[in-house]
Design an enzyme around this catalytic site. Structure first.
Site, PDB file in Angstrom:
ATOM      1  N   THR A  17      22.954   1.270 -15.835  1.00  0.00           N
ATOM      2  CA  THR A  17      22.215   0.057 -16.212  1.00  0.00           C
ATOM      3  C   THR A  17      20.709   0.303 -16.228  1.00  0.00           C
ATOM      4  O   THR A  17      19.980  -0.282 -17.029  1.00  0.00           O
ATOM      5  CB  THR A  17      22.569  -1.074 -15.219  1.00  0.00           C
ATOM      6  N   SER A  63      28.385   4.677 -15.623  1.00  0.00           N
ATOM      7  CA  SER A  63      28.947   5.541 -14.577  1.00  0.00           C
ATOM      8  C   SER A  63      30.465   5.467 -14.452  1.00  0.00           C
ATOM      9  O   SER A  63      31.070   6.309 -13.799  1.00  0.00           O
ATOM     10  CB  SER A  63      28.283   5.257 -13.231  1.00  0.00           C
ATOM     11  N   THR A  96      25.278   2.075 -11.177  1.00  0.00           N
ATOM     12  CA  THR A  96      25.566   1.674  -9.799  1.00  0.00           C
ATOM     13  C   THR A  96      27.066   1.591  -9.475  1.00  0.00           C
ATOM     14  O   THR A  96      27.443   1.651  -8.317  1.00  0.00           O
ATOM     15  CB  THR A  96      24.914   0.316  -9.463  1.00  0.00           C
TER      16      THR A  96
END
Ligand code: ASP
Length: 331
Positions: A17, A63, A96
């Site tokens: 992000t 991710s 994250t």
């Protein structure tokens, strides 16, 4: 590092992000990775007051796309850079959602006391009040600080500094999404100053037996989530697919449903180790006197996703249950 010159930091981009943009500045969810690491660096001119920065893009993905092979590639890059006397520390930008897995993996396989800091953001770069720029500033400050040496891999978001072994993502959207639970974070960064107030107590980096020399792939480890009315079929499917280790996200203190117990017995017949972890999100799964008899390993403080990382690395060294159990007690 000389006392008069700025530290040299390698800044490695992997996506997430922090490197994403959305069509409007109020859109906080529907975004995609569009920005390279150079753009992130350019967006925070104040970084040049903290460090001399060398940028590299390792990959640029959300991710959830990160695989074991990408972890191996990133770790090799990090260890190569840390062997270079000209590099004082490393910052890795990362999504994250799986950040704690990468940070914990590096925490076990990096062989250096130089700071390695993993950083992300909860809001895309295009958002009102994006958190990425300050998080990145703090990460570079942390990686360049002599105080951060020898602490293992660190994570910073929302002005907090966390140990990779303890931290996990605990909220879907708040900027304060990362927590080290009852153990607490290691410190804070405020007004451009680092305040550390505790050390990680779990062994890390050079104090682990894990090296990636000659490791081309990591053993496949699956996570199975236990619940009321669970079935045996997931265990059968994992075993048929060639899994080399199973982590069970058990209920409470790692307790297992009758079908999970059957799954463990089946896995044992195939010499596949099973780890009991907990789906609760915090606390320790304590070793039971029955674990050894049942061929089980207690995950101790590791959540299921970190237990997967440790079991995969453990299986590169040994298949001895007692040795693997001791890894879970120390790392
Ligand atoms: N989906 C994003 C990722 O993990 C979430 C984030 O970075 O905050 O790449």
């Amino acid at each position: 590092m000389s006392t008069t010159s700025l530290p040299t930091i390698a800044l490695l981009g992997t996506g997430g992000t922090i490197a994403s943009t959305a069509p409007s500045n109020t859109a906080l969810t529907d975004y995609s990775v569009t920005e390279g690491i150079q753009a992130l660096l350019k967006a925070v001119p104040a970084l040049s007051t903290l460090a001399s920065i060398q940028c590299a893009q390792v990959f640029n993905v959300d991710s959830r796309n990160i695989t074991n092979n990408m972890l191996l590639k990133l770790a090799a890059r990090v260890n190569r850079l840390l062997n270079d006397d000209a590099i004082d520390g490393i910052v890795i930008t990362h999504g994250t959602d799986t950040l704690e897995e990468t940070a914990y993996f590096l925490n076990l396989v990096v062989k250096s006391i130089k700071p390695v800091v993993v950083v992300g953001a909860m809001r895309p770069a295009s958002a009102l009040s994006a958190d990425g720029p300050l998080n990145l500033y703090n990460a570079v400050l942390l990686a360049g600080s002599p105080l951060a040496q020898g602490l293992g891999v660190l994570v910073t978001l929302n002005d907090s500094v966390h140990a990779a072994s303890l931290v996990s993502k605990t909220h879907t959207s708040h900027v304060n999404a990362f927590s080290s639970h009852e153990q607490g974070c290691l410190g804070h960064i405020s007004q451009g100053r680092l305040h550390l107030f505790q050390q990680p107590h779990r062994s890390h980096t050079s104090a682990t037996p894990f090296t990636l020399k000659g490791v081309k792939t990591l053993p496949a480890v699956d996570i199975l989530y236990d619940h009321q009315s669970a079935g045996l079929h997931l265990y059968e499917a994992c075993i048929a697919a060639g899994t080399q280790g199973i982590v069970i996200a058990g209920t409470g203190n790692g307790s297992l449903s009758p079908q999970a117990e059957k799954g463990v017995r089946l896995a044992r017949k195939h010499n596949i180790p099973c780890v009991r972890s907990s789906r609760t999100g915090s606390g320790i799964v304590t070793s039971s006197q029955y674990d050894a008899r049942r061929g089980l390993i207690a995950a101790h403080a590791l959540n299921p996703q970190k237990a997967r990382i440790l079991l995969a690395l453990a299986l590169t060294q040994t298949s001895d249950r007692a040795t693997v159990q001791s890894y879970f007690e120390h790392y």
